[in-house]
Design a protein around this motif. Sequence first.
Motif, PDB file in Angstrom:
ATOM      1  N   ARG A   1      -5.489  32.091  -8.140  1.00  0.00           N
ATOM      2  CA  ARG A   1      -6.790  32.384  -8.312  1.00  0.00           C
ATOM      3  C   ARG A   1      -7.196  33.664  -8.017  1.00  0.00           C
ATOM      4  N   GLU A   2      -6.592  34.434  -7.406  1.00  0.00           N
ATOM      5  CA  GLU A   2      -6.764  35.934  -7.359  1.00  0.00           C
ATOM      6  C   GLU A   2      -6.398  36.749  -8.532  1.00  0.00           C
ATOM      7  N   ARG A   3      -5.609  36.039  -9.122  1.00  0.00           N
ATOM      8  CA  ARG A   3      -5.090  36.429 -10.474  1.00  0.00           C
ATOM      9  C   ARG A   3      -5.765  35.938 -11.651  1.00  0.00           C
ATOM     10  N   GLY A   4      -6.703  35.125 -11.307  1.00  0.00           N
ATOM     11  CA  GLY A   4      -7.421  34.613 -12.484  1.00  0.00           C
ATOM     12  C   GLY A   4      -6.907  33.326 -13.081  1.00  0.00           C
ATOM     13  N   ILE A   5      -5.977  32.897 -12.424  1.00  0.00           N
ATOM     14  CA  ILE A   5      -5.137  31.800 -13.289  1.00  0.00           C
ATOM     15  C   ILE A   5      -5.945  30.297 -12.468  1.00  0.00           C
ATOM     16  N   GLY A   6      -6.096  29.365 -13.347  1.00  0.00           N
ATOM     17  CA  GLY A   6      -6.607  28.026 -12.655  1.00  0.00           C
ATOM     18  C   GLY A   6      -5.639  27.192 -12.332  1.00  0.00           C
ATOM     19  N   VAL A   7      -5.996  26.332 -11.399  1.00  0.00           N
ATOM     20  CA  VAL A   7      -4.947  25.559 -10.948  1.00  0.00           C
ATOM     21  C   VAL A   7      -5.502  24.123 -11.087  1.00  0.00           C
ATOM     22  N   ARG A   8      -4.839  23.028 -11.420  1.00  0.00           N
ATOM     23  CA  ARG A   8      -5.365  21.974 -11.610  1.00  0.00           C
ATOM     24  C   ARG A   8      -5.261  20.803 -10.393  1.00  0.00           C
ATOM     25  N   TYR A   9      -3.918  20.894  -9.981  1.00  0.00           N
ATOM     26  CA  TYR A   9      -3.459  19.954  -8.776  1.00  0.00           C
ATOM     27  C   TYR A   9      -2.961  20.894  -7.574  1.00  0.00           C
ATOM     28  N   VAL A  10      -3.699  20.478  -6.392  1.00  0.00           N
ATOM     29  CA  VAL A  10      -3.099  21.199  -5.297  1.00  0.00           C
ATOM     30  C   VAL A  10      -2.805  19.920  -4.190  1.00  0.00           C
ATOM     31  N   VAL A  11      -1.593  19.804  -4.007  1.00  0.00           N
ATOM     32  CA  VAL A  11      -1.283  18.554  -3.209  1.00  0.00           C
ATOM     33  C   VAL A  11      -0.415  19.096  -2.141  1.00  0.00           C
ATOM     34  N   ALA A  12      -0.793  18.512  -0.688  1.00  0.00           N
ATOM     35  CA  ALA A  12       0.016  18.745   0.312  1.00  0.00           C
ATOM     36  C   ALA A  12       0.327  17.214   0.924  1.00  0.00           C
TER      37      ALA A  12
ATOM     38  N   VAL B   1       0.740  -1.181  -0.012  1.00  0.00           N
ATOM     39  CA  VAL B   1      -0.077  -0.116   0.132  1.00  0.00           C
ATOM     40  C   VAL B   1       0.876   1.440  -0.072  1.00  0.00           C
ATOM     41  N   ARG B   2       0.635   2.125  -0.791  1.00  0.00           N
ATOM     42  CA  ARG B   2       1.421   3.436  -0.930  1.00  0.00           C
ATOM     43  C   ARG B   2       0.727   4.595  -0.195  1.00  0.00           C
ATOM     44  N   LEU B   3       1.443   5.276   0.681  1.00  0.00           N
ATOM     45  CA  LEU B   3       1.108   6.262   1.529  1.00  0.00           C
ATOM     46  C   LEU B   3       1.223   7.621   1.130  1.00  0.00           C
ATOM     47  N   VAL B   4       0.075   8.764   1.150  1.00  0.00           N
ATOM     48  CA  VAL B   4       0.646  10.099   1.159  1.00  0.00           C
ATOM     49  C   VAL B   4       0.495  10.394   2.353  1.00  0.00           C
ATOM     50  N   GLY B   5       1.593  10.937   3.128  1.00  0.00           N
ATOM     51  CA  GLY B   5       1.319  11.388   4.424  1.00  0.00           C
ATOM     52  C   GLY B   5       2.403  10.540   5.293  1.00  0.00           C
ATOM     53  N   PRO B   6       2.228  10.280   6.646  1.00  0.00           N
ATOM     54  CA  PRO B   6       0.874  10.947   7.369  1.00  0.00           C
ATOM     55  C   PRO B   6       1.096  12.397   7.513  1.00  0.00           C
ATOM     56  N   ASN B   7       0.186  12.985   8.438  1.00  0.00           N
ATOM     57  CA  ASN B   7       0.043  14.372   8.492  1.00  0.00           C
ATOM     58  C   ASN B   7      -0.208  15.116   7.280  1.00  0.00           C
ATOM     59  N   ALA B   8      -0.886  14.750   6.235  1.00  0.00           N
ATOM     60  CA  ALA B   8      -1.227  15.181   4.933  1.00  0.00           C
ATOM     61  C   ALA B   8      -2.409  15.920   5.106  1.00  0.00           C
ATOM     62  N   GLN B   9      -2.342  17.159   4.262  1.00  0.00           N
ATOM     63  CA  GLN B   9      -3.605  17.860   4.062  1.00  0.00           C
ATOM     64  C   GLN B   9      -4.177  17.187   2.777  1.00  0.00           C
ATOM     65  N   GLY B  10      -3.633  16.547   1.766  1.00  0.00           N
ATOM     66  CA  GLY B  10      -4.453  15.749   0.989  1.00  0.00           C
ATOM     67  C   GLY B  10      -4.162  16.146  -0.325  1.00  0.00           C
ATOM     68  N   VAL B  11      -4.764  15.452  -1.382  1.00  0.00           N
ATOM     69  CA  VAL B  11      -4.491  15.572  -2.767  1.00  0.00           C
ATOM     70  C   VAL B  11      -6.024  16.166  -3.332  1.00  0.00           C
ATOM     71  N   ALA B  12      -5.714  17.171  -4.536  1.00  0.00           N
ATOM     72  CA  ALA B  12      -6.816  17.409  -4.990  1.00  0.00           C
ATOM     73  C   ALA B  12      -6.617  17.741  -6.634  1.00  0.00           C
ATOM     74  N   ASN B  13      -7.783  17.228  -7.426  1.00  0.00           N
ATOM     75  CA  ASN B  13      -7.714  17.295  -8.834  1.00  0.00           C
ATOM     76  C   ASN B  13      -8.970  18.023  -9.157  1.00  0.00           C
ATOM     77  N   PHE B  14      -8.723  19.364  -9.595  1.00  0.00           N
ATOM     78  CA  PHE B  14      -9.764  20.083 -10.138  1.00  0.00           C
ATOM     79  C   PHE B  14     -10.544  20.183 -11.289  1.00  0.00           C
ATOM     80  N   ARG B  15      -9.764  19.153 -12.111  1.00  0.00           N
ATOM     81  CA  ARG B  15     -10.165  18.574 -13.350  1.00  0.00           C
ATOM     82  C   ARG B  15     -11.487  17.669 -13.123  1.00  0.00           C
ATOM     83  N   SER B  16     -11.040  16.521 -12.465  1.00  0.00           N
ATOM     84  CA  SER B  16     -11.964  15.644 -12.190  1.00  0.00           C
ATOM     85  C   SER B  16     -12.959  15.903 -10.807  1.00  0.00           C
ATOM     86  N   GLY B  17     -12.674  16.810 -10.032  1.00  0.00           N
ATOM     87  CA  GLY B  17     -13.384  16.965  -8.712  1.00  0.00           C
ATOM     88  C   GLY B  17     -12.693  15.911  -7.921  1.00  0.00           C
TER      89      GLY B  17
END
Length: 699
Positions: free
Chosen positions: A174-185, A121-137
């Motif tokens: 986003r304040e500058r109007g630029i889209g972001v696909r992935y945000v990962v912590a 099993v591959r782990l992101v973290g621990p203590n991770a805020q997580g993964v976000a893909n705003f193309r797929s939701g």
Amino acid sequence: MALFQPRSVAVVGATEDRNRVGGRPLHYLRTFGFEGKVYPINPKRDTVQGFRAYASLEDLPEAPDVAVIAVGGDHVQGVLRQCAARGVRSAVVMSSGFGETGPEGVKRQSELVTEARALGVRLVGPNAQGVANFRSGAVLNFSTMFMEVPPQDGPVAVISQSGAASVMPYALLRERGIGVRYVVASGNDADVSVSELALAAAADPEVRVLLLYIESLADPAVLAQAAALARARGAAVVALKSGRSAHGAKAAASHTGAMVNDDALVDAFFAAHGIWRADDVHGLVNAVELYLACGLRSARRLVVMSHSGAVGVVCADTAERLGVALAELEPGTVQALARIMPGFATAQNPVDLTASLLSDGSMFGRTLDALAGDPQADMFLIGVPVAGEGYDVPGMAADTARFLRRTGKPVVVSAPQPAVRAAFHAAGVPVFGHETDALAALHQVTRHAALVQAASLREADASPASAVPAAGRDTRRTRTLSEAESLALLQSAGVPVVPHRLCHSAREAVQAWQELGPDVVVKACSAAIPHKSEHGLVFLDRRSEEEVRGAYEECVARVRTLGQPLEGVLVAQCVRGQREFALGVKQDPLFGTAVMVSDGGKYVEVLKDFVVLLHPFSEQDVLDRLATLRIAPILAGVRGEPPVDLQVVAKAAVALGRFAAARSGQIASIDLNPLIAGAAGAGGWAVDAIIEQEESRHE
């Protein structure tokens, strides 16, 4: 990577409260349109936030692609075993209480990762805020920022070890109007690293800018792959590596349990692989609009255009401070400008349109047309300090956009008024509120392009053995060689070495003086005494038989008094040059063979005016880096002095790197100080050196 493109997600520790860690991912999956299957795990409820709930992973109708683990730290290992039993292969561990808490937490984290790897099993973290893909939701993340700042898909990825350092760039973009696909912590980076996540993001052909926040770089070989993948398709990689200062490094270690890297090696690694290093979060995002508008394009000479003479002067001053040269416009361009502009305007660089722009809006576009073909004009800054009623701002924006598309050259606009910025932004032109930010973006993107080009050339020339080594643990024993042995090895490596003889009697020393004179240096040669001058074992400017004989006998007597072995007495030709340099080699288990070049002398460590390069590198790479030193103007020649022969320094550095890299299991370090360089074309000589040999076992 399933973490970025899951078809099904389980949330262990799911809760109805969207403001808790176990509830936020469910809220985001529904809100942001995730079309896959969502499985909340909560044995006390039939539904959670409108999704059917399950008592355990075992009860699920399928093995989900990813599990989000949002339970107390004491329960994580048990959930991990359930994931493995159900066939889950990826997990985002949001739970804290591991490596970031101290020695006990580090132990718990190590046990968790060891078991996860054994279970597959591959782990992101621990203590991770997580993964976000705003193309797929697929937003498997608990940050509040996405509730405060609405997301939009775009060509940027933010990959961070810190939760806050992932969403701060997101918010600014986003304040500058630029889209972001992935945000990962990724949190503690205990298993899946920020480098692996960067590699996955770099593989997305629609990601054009990759922003990284790194506290510890444990697997540079993987990040090198990500950088190469980005380079191959023209994407830019910008990294903010924290821990430059002693206090910052200590804070980073306490934050994520990170291993602190040597900051100079990190700098060298980034430069070698075409990664731009930002100084802060603002610097991480400041140039993104320009990257997206013109890509990575190398440029050296700047044209400033404004309808304010003051703005032109301020920009010229700032450009000089950043090391950006202003273009000398061709006579034909100056003549064309003079025909367009009123007689009192300035048809030189900076180009001052004056307030005439208010009465003749066409002057703006015609001036750009005149500048477009000038071969000296590589990049442009357009200052719009004031505009509004009476100014054709939409026309100015449209003219600039056409100019940018037609020439492909980097163009930025500075405008303090929000409405003016909005007009240029709507036309697709990079626009900033302040000239300093605009110039900093130009400087970054154009210099970054040069870094990328150099990295691509090195990649094409590099052999497989030149790759960054895999991380591991070295257990080593070292042996310090004597100066005579060290100089002999350097000579065999192609480094120019001062003519010398190793003598075992006063008679041999006198004979050496007769061959090497008229004046020589006499030094004791003992591997046990690497710093001879501290013990009075170096005698300069010996010019007679009596002086040479006396120096030899003094060396023998003083070494005997110190109780150390004597291998002989070294007699060397007394050479003089224009500048002394220090060169050093370090074999790093993470980054490979590193070569340091600096001004010579005993103040090297205090002044910290040095450069570090990672093998392989070229002589031109060395020369380019030497030009960044504070002493660079002195090396170029001042007050009637000729320039220093930097070519001999560059050749020696390349030779050292090649020699040490080929013997990475034999050479632990090299300290060459000084290398005496003469005036340009005169060459130079290695005068003193210490080499440490190693016997190592890589585990």
